[in-house]
Design an enzyme around this catalytic site. Sequence first.
Site, short mmCIF file in Angstrom:
data_model
loop_
_atom_site.label_atom_id
_atom_site.label_comp_id
_atom_site.label_asym_id
_atom_site.label_seq_id
_atom_site.Cartn_x
_atom_site.Cartn_y
_atom_site.Cartn_z
N ASN A 197 -2.87 -1.22 8.23
CA ASN A 197 -4.18 -1.89 7.73
C ASN A 197 -3.84 -3.21 7.97
O ASN A 197 -3.73 -4.00 6.90
CB ASN A 197 -4.59 -1.60 6.45
CG ASN A 197 -4.90 -0.05 6.47
OD1 ASN A 197 -5.44 0.78 7.54
ND2 ASN A 197 -4.67 0.84 5.47
N GLU A 241 -9.84 4.94 9.40
CA GLU A 241 -10.03 4.35 8.14
C GLU A 241 -10.71 3.22 8.18
O GLU A 241 -10.33 2.12 7.53
CB GLU A 241 -8.92 4.67 7.26
CG GLU A 241 -8.40 5.98 7.27
CD GLU A 241 -6.85 5.93 6.53
OE1 GLU A 241 -7.29 6.69 5.55
OE2 GLU A 241 -6.01 5.35 6.47
N GLU A 300 6.59 10.31 13.12
CA GLU A 300 6.09 9.23 11.80
C GLU A 300 6.37 10.22 10.41
O GLU A 300 5.57 11.16 10.22
CB GLU A 300 4.86 8.60 11.84
CG GLU A 300 4.59 7.91 10.63
CD GLU A 300 3.09 6.97 10.75
OE1 GLU A 300 2.42 6.81 9.66
OE2 GLU A 300 2.75 6.94 11.83
N ARG A 321 -10.81 18.06 10.11
CA ARG A 321 -9.88 16.96 10.35
C ARG A 321 -8.62 17.41 10.81
O ARG A 321 -7.96 16.51 11.54
CB ARG A 321 -9.72 16.36 8.83
CG ARG A 321 -8.72 15.09 8.75
CD ARG A 321 -8.46 14.62 7.42
NE ARG A 321 -7.42 13.63 7.21
CZ ARG A 321 -7.09 13.09 6.14
NH1 ARG A 321 -7.58 13.38 5.18
NH2 ARG A 321 -6.08 12.35 6.17
N LYS A 368 2.12 11.90 13.14
CA LYS A 368 2.53 12.10 11.51
C LYS A 368 3.14 13.48 12.01
O LYS A 368 2.85 14.22 12.86
CB LYS A 368 1.45 12.19 10.89
CG LYS A 368 1.16 10.70 10.33
CD LYS A 368 0.04 10.61 9.18
CE LYS A 368 -0.30 9.41 8.85
NZ LYS A 368 -1.29 9.32 7.57
N HIS A 378 -3.83 18.60 -0.07
CA HIS A 378 -4.77 17.53 -0.41
C HIS A 378 -5.84 17.68 -1.53
O HIS A 378 -6.97 17.56 -1.68
CB HIS A 378 -5.76 17.14 0.83
CG HIS A 378 -5.69 15.67 0.91
ND1 HIS A 378 -6.42 14.75 0.28
CD2 HIS A 378 -5.56 14.86 2.28
CE1 HIS A 378 -6.51 13.62 0.54
NE2 HIS A 378 -5.83 13.65 1.97
N GLU A 430 3.79 9.22 -1.41
CA GLU A 430 2.18 9.08 -1.87
C GLU A 430 1.64 10.34 -2.30
O GLU A 430 0.83 10.28 -3.33
CB GLU A 430 1.53 8.80 -0.47
CG GLU A 430 0.12 8.42 -0.58
CD GLU A 430 -0.64 8.12 0.69
OE1 GLU A 430 -2.04 8.19 0.67
OE2 GLU A 430 -0.08 8.15 1.73
N ARG A 440 -0.63 4.49 16.85
CA ARG A 440 -0.63 5.69 15.93
C ARG A 440 -1.80 6.78 16.35
O ARG A 440 -2.98 6.20 16.58
CB ARG A 440 -0.92 5.16 14.65
CG ARG A 440 0.24 4.24 13.84
CD ARG A 440 -0.14 3.90 12.57
NE ARG A 440 0.32 4.67 11.47
CZ ARG A 440 -0.35 5.29 10.56
NH1 ARG A 440 -1.66 4.83 10.35
NH2 ARG A 440 -0.14 6.09 9.65
N ASP A 486 -2.13 14.55 6.44
CA ASP A 486 -1.65 13.14 5.85
C ASP A 486 -0.61 13.44 4.80
O ASP A 486 -0.61 13.29 3.85
CB ASP A 486 -3.03 12.59 5.21
CG ASP A 486 -2.52 11.07 4.85
OD1 ASP A 486 -1.43 10.76 5.51
OD2 ASP A 486 -3.36 10.56 4.16
N GLU A 503 1.01 -1.12 -0.06
CA GLU A 503 0.23 0.01 0.07
C GLU A 503 0.98 1.35 -0.12
O GLU A 503 1.78 1.47 0.71
CB GLU A 503 -0.76 -0.12 1.19
CG GLU A 503 -1.90 1.13 1.31
CD GLU A 503 -2.98 0.96 2.40
OE1 GLU A 503 -3.27 1.98 2.78
OE2 GLU A 503 -3.09 -0.14 2.82
N ARG A 504 0.65 2.04 -0.95
CA ARG A 504 1.46 3.32 -1.37
C ARG A 504 2.63 3.03 -1.53
O ARG A 504 3.72 3.49 -1.21
CB ARG A 504 1.27 4.28 0.13
CG ARG A 504 -0.07 4.60 0.44
CD ARG A 504 -0.84 5.06 -0.67
NE ARG A 504 -2.23 5.43 0.05
CZ ARG A 504 -3.56 5.49 -0.85
NH1 ARG A 504 -3.10 5.41 -2.27
NH2 ARG A 504 -4.61 5.89 -0.55
#
Length: 718
Positions: A226, A307, A403, A352, A376, A537, A409, A340, A381, A183-184
């Site tokens: 995930n 998520e 992080e 957000r 993060k 974003h 990404e 996290r 994100d 992923e990514r």
Amino acid sequence: MWRKLLTVLSAFMVFTGTNQAHAEDGYDLWLRYRPLDSVAKARAEPALRYLVGPTERPIIAAAADELKRGLGGMLGATPGQHQTLDEAGGILIATRDSVHLEMAELPFDRLGDEGYLIRTLEIGGKRTIVIAANKDIGALYGVFRLLKLLQTGQPIDTIDIADAPRLKLRVLNHWDNLNRHVERGYAGQSIWDWQKLPGYKDPRYTDYARANAAIGINGTVLTNVNANADILTAPYLEKVKALAEVFRPYGIRVYLTARFSAPIEIGGLKTADPLDPAVRAWWRAKIDAIYRVIPDFGGLLVKANSEGQPGPADYKRSHADGANMLADALAPHGGVVMWRAFVYAAANPEDRHKQAFAEFQPLDGKFRDNVLVQVKNGAIDFQPREPFHPLFGAMPKTPLMMEFQITKEYLGFATHLAYLGTMWEEVLEADTARPRRGATVARTIETPVDTGAATGMAGVANIGSDRNWSGSQFDQANWYAYGRFAWDPDAHAEAIARDWAAMTWGSDPAVVTPIVAMMMASREAVVDYMTPLGLGHLMATGHHYGPGPWVSDLARPEWNPTYYHKADATGIGFDRTKTGTNALAQYAPEVARRWGSPNTVPDELLLWFHHVSWDYRMRSRRTLWDEMVVRYDAGVAAVAAMQARWDGLKDKVDPQRWEEVHSFLAIQQDEALWWRDASIAYFQSISKRPLPAGHAAPAHDLGWYEAIKTPYAPGGAQ
């Protein structure tokens, strides 16, 4: 005699090195070990003899092997290995209990468990380069440091270096799934071939460990946040054990991601409530079983209630309740929980940006000692530019680990050259003003909350099965830079770039200088052609490939780019001041004041915190609209400048790698122009302003760009 020998070796290596260069593909990373020039070889004469301690100790054996490999490659001769210093001086690899160091007064107490010193000493009348440490792993890190000095053309005649990591946990987070999809990930499949493990240990795993040890990384999380609960089952633990065996001589511990609902999915329980005694007992038994298989297992990384991932909130419990349950099970074994702080509320939030702070800051001081909250760098994100996360400095009783995302990404995947060292330095140098001015993000994460408490940094890996490891030659630099910042959060991006360029492309200043110039300008170029002036974003849906500032039809508001830029006829930008969401209140008052006015916030963050008129007058004296267009064009022009610099290196680097970078820069130029044209076409349709003089109109109308679909872009979630 030595001079004559080195002259012959130099002539031989000029010939063989040229042939070797034609075959280069990037596999060697920063451990390239190509022949030195005659002057550097002459400086390194003493290195042709070396002495090591007992090589039955696996880490010392790995250090000796690396020294032999490196000196053999750079000096063109295989160094000898001795157990005494009677014959000649050379290099001594030792720990503080070595008999050879009994009379030396060395500052071992300042080195900790992983630090090292490199010093030129007279031992038994022989000039000796001593690499010494308290523990074997420090000696290994010292060997890599000495080899780096040689690779980058530094003199080794007289050395006096003492170094130790500022952070205890320096880990890679692999977002790798058990089916080998990453992923990514933009560098092929996962390097973990689970089907062949544990029976076959790919030699690539050893090279992975060498590359990480060379930059001080001491942990790797093998699986995606995930998470899939199957990784905790007995057959997979045997596979993980095989990887741990490969990594152990390089000081690297393995970690796994824990799916919070594992007690239900693989344990047969009806609940995963962290306060349920049966659930707590199940996790204790599972973790005990892991340590029976992997005695030096590092611990667990958890993504919960974000998520769609399960978590303690499913049972009306807090993040602290969930993390502490796992921490209690890991504590007897010395393991840690990395929990996290990247969270989404199930309901649509007002902003957000505020979610993580709202959920975690009230829990300060409520986590167990072996829990690190992994935060993060920014609150959204991994955007091309974000302000530092407001949690840094706001949880003084809780270890926070940084992080970063090494894989790009949101910064053009593998084909866009974007050196992230400048981004990370910008974040780490940011002043949180908590508890007082000068409390940088770096200082926050490297200062233990209590004596001996854990500290750490995590990097989302950009590593895959591609021969060059990271999907492009220059993306290797971000892996390298991450390791250097994890070792020392106060490091500087330009010095790191210079070392990487010299180790990867050769130490000739005519090569290093233009490459470093490309790298240092590259991330700002991406910001300019994608998200200038604090926008964020704006990427297309799901895969985040290409521009999509017009997207507004997704189920949740914060999934839509229009949520972030809020462009309308009056202006553009997200009002996070008191007149808007007041997200600024999450920062220290001094920071909030500085960023709370359009007159004092940096231009680079203007639209992150303020909704301003299209005609707002910028510091450049241009209107906001004109400034946006200028920034978009500056980003495209910066890519053209990188292309020109690279073209000038055609005869100075090997053809295979030169051609790959040349092709990728052409892709980046095309896509930078796509971003520029699509964004200007969209925002002009809203602003109704003409383009400033001298700036070309987009090549197509807005509808043309909106019609572009790329459903099979790599790296999306599965």
